[in-house]
Design a protein around this motif. Structure first.
Motif: not given
Ligand code: NAD
Ligand code: NAD
Lengths: 207, 207
Positions: A160-168, A175-183
């Motif tokens: 949800m954070l990534v969707q909202a434009g959080i990049t870091a 938990v080992k978080l999975m996030a898209p490449k640019g995050v």
């Protein structure tokens, strides 16, 4: 670009430089720094060279110049706004830490799903409902999220954070978080640190 | 003895093993573990071999056996008592964390110098005056200290802890502590972690 261990040592150098500034010392040698932190002098020289600063013969490194170079390198000369997600025990402790201002980190809002916390303040930081995060991230141009919620909610909230434009994301959950490449995800692993301590205690070895 | 990075990965394996136990899975392959945490399968196999556990052909590693071996290796199968020194923001958050019980860590008492905190309780843990620590360490056979007091008091309080028989210190302060050989100091370096995050943000590099 300098290695991660180099980057990790920089805050320690900054603390020492601040101490020297308070004592009105204007120069410092790499040997002095190395002795203070039980490092190899060559390691310190390489770290400082990575900041683009050269020492002066017999004098050493200019304290103010070196401080600025490290702050600049880390981006700590500008304040970055961050959101705190999870206004519980650990979140409150982080919200209350005045030391983050030295590192250019400014927690501007907290978010939670617990109705009894929403609308309250933890150390002057207002707690909003999680649903408000996307809108506030857009309006305040906030791109950093500090994750202090339960492990079970970590991955879905990260999505949800990534969707909202959080990049870091500064991740305090186990938990080992999975996030898209640019995050960017940087995990604080307290369990790993405790594992090292426990194993040393069991082996009775100095670290 | 296994490397520090191996020891640091063990709690992550434990979390996964607990998840598998809850799902009534009795075996797990090193490939599955490697994929879950984006590790090299050879790395996982080496880590597990260091626990003295061998996988069975086609089946993999027995979940219960592996869990016990890791808990044993870390000494987390026995509870260790610890003192918390500094009952402030961060100290309270650590005191309130029920997760430490999974890691065999049991905070039995807290200590502070602030008269308004002495005699109170943080999450059921009583706060004693610092002067009582040596006596209580002796009587309760406590050898682990968790340091959550201000940086300025860190070194002198550490010296006092060592005198009182504390042989392992989990250091949350930003100070590099000097302790005699034989005393274990493990530092949690939040500033280093933030430096890595900040630098990545500045470089906009994925970690
Ligand atoms: N407290 C510690 O010392 C400590 C130590 C190690 C790790 N951690 C980790 O830090 C995290 C927080 O721990 P804590 O002790 O502060 O827990 P806590 O229960 O005190 O706080 C968690 C907060 O997150 C909120 N929350 C739950 N779901 C949420 C969601 N989807 N979005 C936003 N907020 C949500 C809860 O309402 C609560 O206020 C956990 O993942 C824990 O494993 C904490
Ligand atoms: N809160 C955080 O998120 C955070 C983050 C990074 C680092 N730290 C570090 O953790 C430590 C604690 O931070 P905090 O935010 O909890 O501070 P705090 O001021 O809230 O708490 C410190 C506590 O230590 C007590 N104290 C002072 N001198 C003492 C002594 N000699 N012996 C025992 N207790 C003593 C104080 O009375 C106070 O209760 C600091 O070193 C800080 O740099 C905290």
């Amino acid at each position: 670009t300098p290695s991660l261990p180099t980057v990790r040592r920089l805050p320690t150098y900054l603390r020492l430089l601040k101490e020297l500034q308070d004592e009105k010392q204007h120069y410092v040698s790499s040997t002095y720094i190395a002795e203070r932190f039980q490092l190899e002098p060559i390691q310190v020289r390489k770290d400082l060279a990575a900041m683009g600063i050269v020492g002066q013969p017999r004098l050493g490194f200019a304290v103010t110049e070196l401080t600025c170079a490290i702050m600049q390198f880390l981006g700590w000369n500008n304040a970055s706004e961050a959101f705190l997600i999870g206004a519980g025990n650990l979140g409150s402790a982080l919200a209350g830490y005045s030391g983050f201002a030295d590192y250019g980190l400014n927690i501007v809002a907290a978010f939670d799903v617990d109705k009894s916390k929403i609308g309250t303040r933890i150390h002057d930081i207002k707690v909003f409902p999680l649903q408000k995060l996307p809108d506030l991230a857009l309006r305040l141009h906030v791109h950093i999220g500090i994750l202090t919620l339960p492990a079970a909610a970590a991955q879905t909230t990260t999505d949800m954070l990534v969707q909202a434009g959080i990049t870091a994301i500064w991740n305090f959950t186990p938990v080992k978080l999975m996030a898209p490449k640019g995050v960017i995800v940087e995990k604080v692993d307290l369990a790993a640190s405790l594992a090292v301590l426990s194993r040393s205690v069991k082996e009775k070895l100095p670290l």
